[in-house]
Write a protein that holds these residues in place. Structure first.
Motif, PDB file in Angstrom:
ATOM      1  N   MET A   1      10.643 -28.209 -30.354  1.00 14.50           N
ATOM      2  CA  MET A   1      11.128 -29.479 -30.871  1.00 14.50           C
ATOM      3  C   MET A   1      11.925 -30.232 -29.817  1.00 14.50           C
ATOM      4  O   MET A   1      11.887 -31.458 -29.763  1.00 14.50           O
ATOM      5  N   LYS A   2      12.640 -29.503 -28.951  1.00 14.56           N
ATOM      6  CA  LYS A   2      13.411 -30.184 -27.913  1.00 14.56           C
ATOM      7  C   LYS A   2      12.502 -30.967 -26.973  1.00 14.56           C
ATOM      8  O   LYS A   2      12.858 -32.051 -26.506  1.00 14.56           O
ATOM      9  N   ALA A   3      11.319 -30.436 -26.695  1.00 14.41           N
ATOM     10  CA  ALA A   3      10.406 -31.087 -25.757  1.00 14.41           C
ATOM     11  C   ALA A   3       9.868 -32.406 -26.291  1.00 14.41           C
ATOM     12  O   ALA A   3       9.451 -33.276 -25.517  1.00 14.41           O
ATOM     13  N   LEU A   4       9.863 -32.598 -27.612  1.00 13.96           N
ATOM     14  CA  LEU A   4       9.264 -33.784 -28.220  1.00 13.96           C
ATOM     15  C   LEU A   4      10.292 -34.646 -28.946  1.00 13.96           C
ATOM     16  O   LEU A   4       9.925 -35.481 -29.771  1.00 13.96           O
ATOM     17  N   ASP A   5      11.568 -34.460 -28.639  1.00  8.12           N
ATOM     18  CA  ASP A   5      12.638 -35.133 -29.374  1.00  8.12           C
ATOM     19  C   ASP A   5      12.834 -36.570 -28.890  1.00  8.12           C
ATOM     20  O   ASP A   5      13.839 -36.918 -28.271  1.00  8.12           O
ATOM     21  N   ARG A   6      11.827 -37.396 -29.173  1.00 13.78           N
ATOM     22  CA  ARG A   6      11.857 -38.817 -28.829  1.00 13.78           C
ATOM     23  C   ARG A   6      10.848 -39.543 -29.716  1.00 13.78           C
ATOM     24  O   ARG A   6       9.967 -38.904 -30.297  1.00 13.78           O
ATOM     25  N   PRO A   7      10.932 -40.858 -29.842  1.00 12.15           N
ATOM     26  CA  PRO A   7       9.977 -41.577 -30.689  1.00 12.15           C
ATOM     27  C   PRO A   7       8.538 -41.361 -30.223  1.00 12.15           C
ATOM     28  O   PRO A   7       8.245 -41.347 -29.030  1.00 12.15           O
ATOM     29  N   ARG A   8       7.627 -41.218 -31.193  1.00  9.94           N
ATOM     30  CA  ARG A   8       6.213 -40.994 -30.928  1.00  9.94           C
ATOM     31  C   ARG A   8       5.375 -41.900 -31.818  1.00  9.94           C
ATOM     32  O   ARG A   8       4.605 -41.429 -32.671  1.00  9.94           O
ATOM     33  N   PRO A   9       5.493 -43.224 -31.667  1.00 13.26           N
ATOM     34  CA  PRO A   9       4.748 -44.117 -32.561  1.00 13.26           C
ATOM     35  C   PRO A   9       3.236 -44.004 -32.364  1.00 13.26           C
ATOM     36  O   PRO A   9       2.755 -43.610 -31.300  1.00 13.26           O
ATOM     37  N   ALA A  10       2.506 -44.366 -33.393  1.00  9.96           N
ATOM     38  CA  ALA A  10       1.049 -44.266 -33.386  1.00  9.96           C
ATOM     39  C   ALA A  10       0.451 -45.008 -32.197  1.00  9.96           C
ATOM     40  O   ALA A  10       0.822 -46.143 -31.901  1.00  9.96           O
ATOM     41  N   GLY A  11      -0.471 -44.346 -31.513  1.00 12.19           N
ATOM     42  CA  GLY A  11      -1.188 -44.974 -30.413  1.00 12.19           C
ATOM     43  C   GLY A  11      -0.438 -45.038 -29.106  1.00 12.19           C
ATOM     44  O   GLY A  11      -0.946 -45.588 -28.134  1.00 12.19           O
ATOM     45  N   SER A  12       0.760 -44.466 -29.040  1.00 14.15           N
ATOM     46  CA  SER A  12       1.576 -44.561 -27.832  1.00 14.15           C
ATOM     47  C   SER A  12       1.287 -43.393 -26.892  1.00 14.15           C
ATOM     48  O   SER A  12       0.716 -42.364 -27.282  1.00 14.15           O
ATOM     49  N   SER A  13       1.742 -43.528 -25.647  1.00 12.71           N
ATOM     50  CA  SER A  13       1.613 -42.432 -24.702  1.00 12.71           C
ATOM     51  C   SER A  13       2.448 -41.236 -25.145  1.00 12.71           C
ATOM     52  O   SER A  13       2.074 -40.080 -24.922  1.00 12.71           O
ATOM     53  N   ALA A  14       3.592 -41.487 -25.810  1.00 11.70           N
ATOM     54  CA  ALA A  14       4.427 -40.391 -26.306  1.00 11.70           C
ATOM     55  C   ALA A  14       3.702 -39.597 -27.386  1.00 11.70           C
ATOM     56  O   ALA A  14       3.840 -38.367 -27.470  1.00 11.70           O
ATOM     57  N   GLU A  15       2.923 -40.280 -28.231  1.00 12.56           N
ATOM     58  CA  GLU A  15       2.145 -39.570 -29.242  1.00 12.56           C
ATOM     59  C   GLU A  15       1.079 -38.701 -28.576  1.00 12.56           C
ATOM     60  O   GLU A  15       0.865 -37.546 -28.964  1.00 12.56           O
ATOM     61  N   ARG A  16       0.407 -39.232 -27.559  1.00 12.42           N
ATOM     62  CA  ARG A  16      -0.602 -38.442 -26.841  1.00 12.42           C
ATOM     63  C   ARG A  16       0.026 -37.232 -26.155  1.00 12.42           C
ATOM     64  O   ARG A  16      -0.530 -36.134 -26.164  1.00 12.42           O
ATOM     65  N   GLU A  17       1.195 -37.429 -25.547  1.00  8.18           N
ATOM     66  CA  GLU A  17       1.891 -36.309 -24.900  1.00  8.18           C
ATOM     67  C   GLU A  17       2.255 -35.234 -25.924  1.00  8.18           C
ATOM     68  O   GLU A  17       2.184 -34.035 -25.638  1.00  8.18           O
ATOM     69  N   ALA A  18       2.659 -35.665 -27.120  1.00  8.13           N
ATOM     70  CA  ALA A  18       2.994 -34.705 -28.167  1.00  8.13           C
ATOM     71  C   ALA A  18       1.769 -33.892 -28.572  1.00  8.13           C
ATOM     72  O   ALA A  18       1.851 -32.672 -28.782  1.00  8.13           O
ATOM     73  N   ALA A  19       0.616 -34.557 -28.679  1.00  9.56           N
ATOM     74  CA  ALA A  19      -0.622 -33.852 -29.023  1.00  9.56           C
ATOM     75  C   ALA A  19      -0.961 -32.809 -27.961  1.00  9.56           C
ATOM     76  O   ALA A  19      -1.354 -31.675 -28.275  1.00  9.56           O
ATOM     77  N   ARG A  20      -0.792 -33.181 -26.695  1.00  9.89           N
ATOM     78  CA  ARG A  20      -1.071 -32.236 -25.610  1.00  9.89           C
ATOM     79  C   ARG A  20      -0.119 -31.041 -25.681  1.00  9.89           C
ATOM     80  O   ARG A  20      -0.514 -29.893 -25.434  1.00  9.89           O
ATOM     81  N   TYR A  21       1.145 -31.309 -25.999  1.00  8.06           N
ATOM     82  CA  TYR A  21       2.134 -30.232 -26.072  1.00  8.06           C
ATOM     83  C   TYR A  21       1.815 -29.274 -27.221  1.00  8.06           C
ATOM     84  O   TYR A  21       1.925 -28.055 -27.075  1.00  8.06           O
ATOM     85  N   ILE A  22       1.421 -29.823 -28.363  1.00  5.72           N
ATOM     86  CA  ILE A  22       1.056 -28.986 -29.510  1.00  5.72           C
ATOM     87  C   ILE A  22      -0.149 -28.108 -29.144  1.00  5.72           C
ATOM     88  O   ILE A  22      -0.170 -26.907 -29.427  1.00  5.72           O
ATOM     89  N   ALA A  23      -1.158 -28.715 -28.497  1.00  4.41           N
ATOM     90  CA  ALA A  23      -2.338 -27.943 -28.087  1.00  4.41           C
ATOM     91  C   ALA A  23      -1.953 -26.836 -27.107  1.00  4.41           C
ATOM     92  O   ALA A  23      -2.447 -25.703 -27.202  1.00  4.41           O
ATOM     93  N   LYS A  24      -1.061 -27.152 -26.174  1.00  6.08           N
ATOM     94  CA  LYS A  24      -0.599 -26.149 -25.215  1.00  6.08           C
ATOM     95  C   LYS A  24       0.107 -25.000 -25.926  1.00  6.08           C
ATOM     96  O   LYS A  24      -0.070 -23.814 -25.571  1.00  6.08           O
ATOM     97  N   THR A  25       0.913 -25.318 -26.939  1.00  2.75           N
ATOM     98  CA  THR A  25       1.627 -24.290 -27.692  1.00  2.75           C
ATOM     99  C   THR A  25       0.657 -23.366 -28.414  1.00  2.75           C
ATOM    100  O   THR A  25       0.858 -22.142 -28.464  1.00  2.75           O
ATOM    101  N   ILE A  26      -0.426 -23.925 -28.966  1.00  3.53           N
ATOM    102  CA  ILE A  26      -1.427 -23.113 -29.660  1.00  3.53           C
ATOM    103  C   ILE A  26      -2.153 -22.206 -28.665  1.00  3.53           C
ATOM    104  O   ILE A  26      -2.406 -21.030 -28.943  1.00  3.53           O
ATOM    105  N   ARG A  27      -2.456 -22.739 -27.485  1.00  9.84           N
ATOM    106  CA  ARG A  27      -3.103 -21.905 -26.469  1.00  9.84           C
ATOM    107  C   ARG A  27      -2.177 -20.760 -26.031  1.00  9.84           C
ATOM    108  O   ARG A  27      -2.630 -19.636 -25.808  1.00  9.84           O
ATOM    109  N   THR A  28      -0.894 -21.056 -25.911  1.00 13.74           N
ATOM    110  CA  THR A  28       0.075 -20.021 -25.542  1.00 13.74           C
ATOM    111  C   THR A  28       0.104 -18.904 -26.585  1.00 13.74           C
ATOM    112  O   THR A  28       0.323 -17.732 -26.260  1.00 13.74           O
TER     113      THR A  28
END
Length: 448
Positions: A1-28
């Protein structure tokens, strides 16, 4: 949660980064996540309110306002069927940084200001030709009344008299998709609204029995500019096989985007962390049947991620025993509510489970706000876990207000619920929605 603790509005680069982080966590955790991109169409808007007093240029005021969010019909764009049918790699290439935009739209209205309080009949009888300030959010019904009364624009008052800093900005409100909107609307902070009411009273002294703020000398102009833009969003999906080969699966969902105003820890990063924890648990100790997971994008713009999901996976939904959606979680002080968008018999099964589990969670049978609606619309018994809390859709929706203990408690409850559903059969009667609920869902998704 600390890694994604910032606004992530729809369609933004922050939302895409969050998706990548979630995918990375699942792979881990040893999984193989799949990212499913989809295009979205948003209306980007600005609003300007200019107020003119009785002494003309000397009292021109520029008041900060925020245009009412305008949801956009997602199926009304010719590119969508093409992009939705593409393969994953091609779709990502098409949608990562789209710059398409439609024609600009401008709505402008000018007239006297009128403070109509809650929009009662006497106040609305004076609304013709006026820009009307109201205490409440403008619903479809109130919009119709304003339009019939001849109001040229409306302002919804938000906030409190003690707000400061970012809280001092007008809050976000959304208009319905159900009608064409020709009367412009915006939100205004209550401190500015109070100042305008006092200004109107000074411009035209009136009897105490009169409506507050009904001076014809205080005039205003509201201008709302908007354009439709195309952006990209994405869902992150993963699954864990069951310990048997029984047909059917249980689906767990949560959205990971936030509103622009805050980092969205409670709404809804906390739920995403619960899903991640449950993914780890089910990999270590599988349920009786397969469990699927979907971290959904763009919910705050109107359940766009779940809409894209059911479009892509519609043929598989007949095998879905239930969708458990988590939306609002993690605060230690609060109470649990489970909104069930499903049949009477499914509601009864959930209540029985909670009683046996020892939970006092309140169960409400309704078309609940959030992504569970989308699955119920497609015939999947669906429920939403909500925990009452503080800060939703504000800058105060921060991780520091969340409780690791409470997140663990919620994970325990949802895990037990999934295991219970995975062990039993969902009967045909449990998949049948009450007629009123079915009609409400059909009406809701006609707007897409």
């Amino acid at each position: 949660m600390k890694a994604l603790d910032r606004p992530r509005p729809a369609g933004s680069s922050a939302e895409r980064e969050a998706a990548r982080y979630i995918a990375k966590t699942i792979r881990t955790a040893g999984g193989e996540p799949e990212t499913e991109p989809f295009p979205i169409w948003l209306c980007e808007q600005t609003a300007v309110l200019t107020v003119f007093g009785s002494d003309s240029k000397a009292s021109v005021l520029h008041i900060p306002v925020r245009a009412y969010d305008r949801p956009v019909r997602q199926c009304g764009h010719p590119d969508m069927p093409m992009i939705m049918s593409m393969g994953q790699a091609a779709a990502r290439e098409q949608t990562d940084d789209l710059g398409w935009s439609g024609e600009s739209e401008r709505l402008e209205a000018a007239g006297p200001l009128l403070y109509a309080e809650d929009g009662g009949p006497r106040a609305l009888s004076m609304a013709k030709g006026c820009i009307v300030m109201l205490n409440q959010t403008v619903s479809s019904d109130l919009y119709r009344k304003l339009s019939e009364a001849g109001a040229v624009a409306y302002l919804t008052i938000t906030g409190t008299p003690i707000d400061a800093g970012q809280d001092r900005l007008p809050a976000r409100r959304r208009i319905s998709r159900s009608e064409e909107r020709t009367v412009p609307g915006a939100t205004i902070h209550c401190q500015d609204a109070s100042m305008l009411i006092e200004k109107m009273a000074a411009d035209a002294p009136q009897k105490q029995s009169s409506l507050p703020g009904s001076s014809k000398k205080t005039r205003a102009r509201l201008t709302v500019n908007g354009s439709i833009v195309q952006k990209s969003s994405q869902n992150v999906c993963a699954s864990v096989s069951g310990k048997t080969d029984r047909e059917g699966y249980v689906l767990l969902t949560a959205h990971y985007d936030s509103v622009p105003e805050g980092p969205g820890a409670y709404d809804n990063l906390a739920a995403c962390s619960v899903l991640t924890e449950l993914y780890r648990r089910f990999r270590l100790c599988p349920a009786d049947r397969e469990v699927r997971f979907a971290w959904l994008g763009s919910e705050e713009q109107g359940m766009l991620g779940s809409y894209a999901y059911v479009q892509r996976h519609e043929s598989e939904l007949l095998a879905c025993l239930a969708d458990i959606n988590i939306d609002l979680a993690g605060q230690a002080i609060g109470s649990d509510v489970i909104g069930v968008t499903g049949s009477d018999s499914f509601v009864s099964e959930i209540r029985t489970f909670l009683e046996e589990y020892g939970s006092d969670a309140e169960v409400r049978q309704s078309v609940w706000s959030g992504d569970a609606n989308t699955f119920a619309w497609k015939g999947v018994p669906a429920l939403t876990y909500d925990r009452d809390g503080f800060g939703m859709h504000t800058c105060h929706d921060e991780q520091r207000f969340l409780s690791a203990w409470e997140l663990g408690r919620e994970a325990d409850l949802i895990e037990a619920m999934v295991r219970n559903l995975a062990e039993r059969e969902i009967t045909a009667s449990e998949r049948e929605l009450p007629e009123e609920m079915e009609q409400e869902l059909k009406k809701l998704f006609l707007k897409y």
